[in-house]
Design a protein around this motif. Structure first.
Motif, PDB file in Angstrom:
ATOM      1  N   GLY A 257     -11.636   1.604 -12.873  1.00  0.00           N
ATOM      2  CA  GLY A 257     -11.008   2.798 -12.163  1.00  0.00           C
ATOM      3  C   GLY A 257      -9.995   2.434 -11.356  1.00  0.00           C
ATOM      4  O   GLY A 257      -9.956   1.352 -10.583  1.00  0.00           O
ATOM      5  N   PHE A 258      -8.948   3.188 -11.091  1.00  0.00           N
ATOM      6  CA  PHE A 258      -7.806   3.036 -10.189  1.00  0.00           C
ATOM      7  C   PHE A 258      -7.158   4.162  -9.690  1.00  0.00           C
ATOM      8  O   PHE A 258      -7.459   5.307 -10.015  1.00  0.00           O
ATOM      9  CB  PHE A 258      -6.762   2.163 -10.984  1.00  0.00           C
ATOM     10  CG  PHE A 258      -6.231   2.663 -12.260  1.00  0.00           C
ATOM     11  CD1 PHE A 258      -5.183   3.710 -12.157  1.00  0.00           C
ATOM     12  CD2 PHE A 258      -6.965   2.594 -13.453  1.00  0.00           C
ATOM     13  CE1 PHE A 258      -4.724   4.336 -13.351  1.00  0.00           C
ATOM     14  CE2 PHE A 258      -6.462   3.294 -14.571  1.00  0.00           C
ATOM     15  CZ  PHE A 258      -5.482   4.010 -14.439  1.00  0.00           C
ATOM     16  N   ALA A 259      -6.410   4.027  -8.482  1.00  0.00           N
ATOM     17  CA  ALA A 259      -5.681   5.108  -7.995  1.00  0.00           C
ATOM     18  C   ALA A 259      -4.301   5.076  -8.308  1.00  0.00           C
ATOM     19  O   ALA A 259      -3.651   4.213  -8.407  1.00  0.00           O
ATOM     20  CB  ALA A 259      -5.934   5.062  -6.167  1.00  0.00           C
ATOM     21  N   VAL A 260      -3.585   6.061  -8.164  1.00  0.00           N
ATOM     22  CA  VAL A 260      -2.231   6.125  -8.481  1.00  0.00           C
ATOM     23  C   VAL A 260      -1.311   6.567  -7.468  1.00  0.00           C
ATOM     24  O   VAL A 260      -1.567   7.993  -6.824  1.00  0.00           O
ATOM     25  CB  VAL A 260      -1.968   7.061  -9.925  1.00  0.00           C
ATOM     26  CG1 VAL A 260      -0.596   7.092 -10.533  1.00  0.00           C
ATOM     27  CG2 VAL A 260      -2.794   6.389 -11.076  1.00  0.00           C
ATOM     28  N   THR A 261      -0.145   6.241  -6.974  1.00  0.00           N
ATOM     29  CA  THR A 261       0.945   6.865  -6.356  1.00  0.00           C
ATOM     30  C   THR A 261       2.110   6.766  -7.033  1.00  0.00           C
ATOM     31  O   THR A 261       2.226   6.306  -8.043  1.00  0.00           O
ATOM     32  CB  THR A 261       0.803   6.222  -4.771  1.00  0.00           C
ATOM     33  OG1 THR A 261       1.087   4.794  -5.147  1.00  0.00           O
ATOM     34  CG2 THR A 261      -0.411   6.427  -4.077  1.00  0.00           C
ATOM     35  N   THR A 262       3.072   7.114  -6.299  1.00  0.00           N
ATOM     36  CA  THR A 262       4.541   7.151  -6.884  1.00  0.00           C
ATOM     37  C   THR A 262       5.474   6.689  -5.714  1.00  0.00           C
ATOM     38  O   THR A 262       5.111   6.343  -4.369  1.00  0.00           O
ATOM     39  CB  THR A 262       5.319   8.829  -6.971  1.00  0.00           C
ATOM     40  OG1 THR A 262       5.076   9.424  -5.851  1.00  0.00           O
ATOM     41  CG2 THR A 262       4.384   9.563  -8.133  1.00  0.00           C
ATOM     42  N   LYS A 263       6.789   6.149  -6.316  1.00  0.00           N
ATOM     43  CA  LYS A 263       7.662   5.566  -5.574  1.00  0.00           C
ATOM     44  C   LYS A 263       8.811   6.212  -5.578  1.00  0.00           C
ATOM     45  O   LYS A 263       9.215   7.131  -4.761  1.00  0.00           O
ATOM     46  CB  LYS A 263       7.936   4.140  -6.095  1.00  0.00           C
ATOM     47  CG  LYS A 263       6.638   2.932  -6.053  1.00  0.00           C
ATOM     48  CD  LYS A 263       6.801   1.682  -6.640  1.00  0.00           C
ATOM     49  CE  LYS A 263       6.858   1.677  -7.947  1.00  0.00           C
ATOM     50  NZ  LYS A 263       7.265   0.172  -8.468  1.00  0.00           N
TER      51      LYS A 263
ATOM     52  N   VAL B  23       2.852   4.009  -9.567  1.00  0.00           N
ATOM     53  CA  VAL B  23       2.456   2.722  -9.153  1.00  0.00           C
ATOM     54  C   VAL B  23       1.163   2.816  -9.067  1.00  0.00           C
ATOM     55  O   VAL B  23       0.309   3.858  -8.333  1.00  0.00           O
ATOM     56  CB  VAL B  23       3.230   2.018  -7.972  1.00  0.00           C
ATOM     57  CG1 VAL B  23       3.019   2.766  -6.601  1.00  0.00           C
ATOM     58  CG2 VAL B  23       2.571   0.526  -7.869  1.00  0.00           C
ATOM     59  N   THR B  24       0.286   1.837  -9.372  1.00  0.00           N
ATOM     60  CA  THR B  24      -1.284   2.014  -9.194  1.00  0.00           C
ATOM     61  C   THR B  24      -1.691   0.745  -8.264  1.00  0.00           C
ATOM     62  O   THR B  24      -0.851  -0.163  -7.937  1.00  0.00           O
ATOM     63  CB  THR B  24      -1.961   1.879 -10.632  1.00  0.00           C
ATOM     64  OG1 THR B  24      -1.942   0.407 -11.069  1.00  0.00           O
ATOM     65  CG2 THR B  24      -1.662   2.852 -11.618  1.00  0.00           C
ATOM     66  N   ASP B  25      -2.976   0.863  -7.930  1.00  0.00           N
ATOM     67  CA  ASP B  25      -3.538  -0.348  -6.854  1.00  0.00           C
ATOM     68  C   ASP B  25      -3.651  -1.715  -7.950  1.00  0.00           C
ATOM     69  O   ASP B  25      -3.594  -2.591  -7.234  1.00  0.00           O
ATOM     70  CB  ASP B  25      -4.628   0.406  -6.191  1.00  0.00           C
ATOM     71  CG  ASP B  25      -5.767   0.752  -7.225  1.00  0.00           C
ATOM     72  OD1 ASP B  25      -5.533   1.122  -8.365  1.00  0.00           O
ATOM     73  OD2 ASP B  25      -6.951   0.989  -6.661  1.00  0.00           O
ATOM     74  N   VAL B  26      -3.777  -1.137  -9.112  1.00  0.00           N
ATOM     75  CA  VAL B  26      -4.103  -2.453  -9.900  1.00  0.00           C
ATOM     76  C   VAL B  26      -2.685  -3.250  -9.939  1.00  0.00           C
ATOM     77  O   VAL B  26      -2.682  -4.377 -10.179  1.00  0.00           O
ATOM     78  CB  VAL B  26      -4.375  -2.174 -11.436  1.00  0.00           C
ATOM     79  CG1 VAL B  26      -4.623  -3.152 -12.149  1.00  0.00           C
ATOM     80  CG2 VAL B  26      -5.723  -1.123 -11.302  1.00  0.00           C
ATOM     81  N   ASP B  27      -1.457  -2.519 -10.186  1.00  0.00           N
ATOM     82  CA  ASP B  27      -0.292  -3.350 -10.057  1.00  0.00           C
ATOM     83  C   ASP B  27      -0.322  -4.367  -8.640  1.00  0.00           C
ATOM     84  O   ASP B  27       0.289  -5.291  -8.693  1.00  0.00           O
ATOM     85  CB  ASP B  27       1.080  -2.213  -9.856  1.00  0.00           C
ATOM     86  CG  ASP B  27       1.250  -1.305 -11.056  1.00  0.00           C
ATOM     87  OD1 ASP B  27       2.365  -1.691 -11.822  1.00  0.00           O
ATOM     88  OD2 ASP B  27       0.643  -0.541 -11.291  1.00  0.00           O
ATOM     89  N   ARG B  28      -0.512  -3.324  -7.760  1.00  0.00           N
ATOM     90  CA  ARG B  28      -0.306  -4.197  -6.339  1.00  0.00           C
ATOM     91  C   ARG B  28      -1.501  -5.365  -6.079  1.00  0.00           C
ATOM     92  O   ARG B  28      -1.376  -6.463  -5.728  1.00  0.00           O
ATOM     93  CB  ARG B  28      -0.790  -3.099  -5.052  1.00  0.00           C
ATOM     94  CG  ARG B  28       0.380  -2.072  -5.054  1.00  0.00           C
ATOM     95  CD  ARG B  28       0.138  -1.322  -3.786  1.00  0.00           C
ATOM     96  NE  ARG B  28       1.304  -0.624  -3.608  1.00  0.00           N
ATOM     97  CZ  ARG B  28       1.298   0.980  -3.772  1.00  0.00           C
ATOM     98  NH1 ARG B  28       0.076   1.396  -4.069  1.00  0.00           N
ATOM     99  NH2 ARG B  28       2.172   1.631  -3.635  1.00  0.00           N
ATOM    100  N   ASN B  29      -2.788  -5.052  -6.704  1.00  0.00           N
ATOM    101  CA  ASN B  29      -3.608  -6.130  -6.847  1.00  0.00           C
ATOM    102  C   ASN B  29      -3.314  -7.523  -7.708  1.00  0.00           C
ATOM    103  O   ASN B  29      -3.438  -8.506  -7.472  1.00  0.00           O
ATOM    104  CB  ASN B  29      -4.829  -5.710  -7.388  1.00  0.00           C
ATOM    105  CG  ASN B  29      -5.530  -4.717  -6.357  1.00  0.00           C
ATOM    106  OD1 ASN B  29      -5.192  -4.520  -5.094  1.00  0.00           O
ATOM    107  ND2 ASN B  29      -6.457  -4.106  -6.764  1.00  0.00           N
TER     108      ASN B  29
END
Length: 284
Positions: free
Chosen positions: A37-43, A50-56
């Motif tokens: 599972g993951f969280a989603v935000t926008t840029k 973008v998701t927290d998986v992108d950042r991780n």
């Protein structure tokens, strides 16, 4: 390639091996975190997610590069650029290219890692963690899918060609792209919009599509894929007298490319992309 014409092959080989190893490991992380599972935000816009998986994923890649190659510069999509010391090596990283596909569960996204020496891309890997496809190349060493050497797309007339492209996040510019594509559709065989520039360029190298164009792009979107395509024998252009780059990338078989580039030029594709890129830069 010889030592007088560019970086020593042994250096490019080392960087390619690192890129393949880290892209594969990051792919494992991305798949595991998607299942959890993951969280989603926008840029930049509501469609630029973008998701927290992108950042991780990017954090993992940066940490591993710092461990394996201390002193190298790193440019990443999510957290920008960190300058290096005196190694002359710069990594260009996209932790997930095709985040919308990742979000939706479409199996068309990738980790893209390129290594540059003094501004020239010398090694790269694009890894699709869902399919397991690992595309890689080093300057002068050819392009590969796993252990299979790639030889680029087929040579077909423009009227029979399958063209891959992508669309921007800005609604006004996307509408302009739609107008250009609408007119182009009358001159080509068909169109594919798969959702990852890095994988589109690799699909071109593998011969899964015949031609490709898109712009503007982030350097992380195309750095590795463009090397893979060119090492497979693909011709590239940025149109309007420019080389392929962040403003615009067009590519295809050397026999088909001139007609394709001329059509894009006539339709104003390069000019539209460059104009939007300038407007976007001015707004920052």
């Amino acid at each position: 390639m010889n030592e007088s014409s560019g970086p020593a092959p042994i250096m490019a080989e080392e960087l390619r091996r690192i890129a393949v190893r880290l892209a594969t490991k990051a792919g494992e992380l991305v798949l595991a975190q998607r299942r959890a599972g993951f969280a989603v935000t926008t840029k930049s816009s509501a469609t630029d997610v973008v998701t927290d998986v992108d950042r991780n994923s990017e954090q993992f890649l940066r940490a591993e590069l710092a461990r394996l190659r201390p002193g190298d510069a790193v440019l990443g999509e999510e957290t920008g650029e960190v300058s290096g010391t005196d190694t002359g090596v710069r990594w260009v990283v996209d932790p997930i290219d095709g985040t919308v596909n990742f979000l939706l569960g479409l199996p068309q996204y990738a980790i893209s890692i390129a290594a540059q020496i003094e501004g020239r891309t010398v090694a790269g890997c694009v890894h699709n963690p869902v399919s397991g496809d690992t595309f890689h190349a080093q300057l002068g060493g050819g392009a590969w899918l796993g252990h299979d050497r790639l030889s680029g797309p087929r040579s077909v007339p423009l009227a029979q060609a399958v063209v891959a492209t992508g669309f921007g996040y800005d609604a006004d510019y996307r509408a302009r792209q739609g107008e250009i594509v609408g007119r182009l559709l009358g001159e080509i065989g068909n169109l594919r919009r798969l959702g990852s520039a890095a994988l589109d360029l690799c699909a071109l190298a593998a011969g899964w599509v015949d031609l490709y164009f898109e712009g503007p792009l982030g350097e992380w979107d195309f750095a590795a894929g463009l090397l893979i395509a060119t090492e497979a024998g693909v011709s590239t252009s940025g149109l309007d007298g420019h080389p392929a780059g962040a403003d615009f990338v067009a590519a295809g078989h050397p026999d088909a490319a001139p007609e394709f580039f001329a059509a894009l030029q006539r339709l104003g594709a390069g000019t539209a992309a460059r104009t939007f890129a300038g407007q976007r830069s001015g707004a920052l």
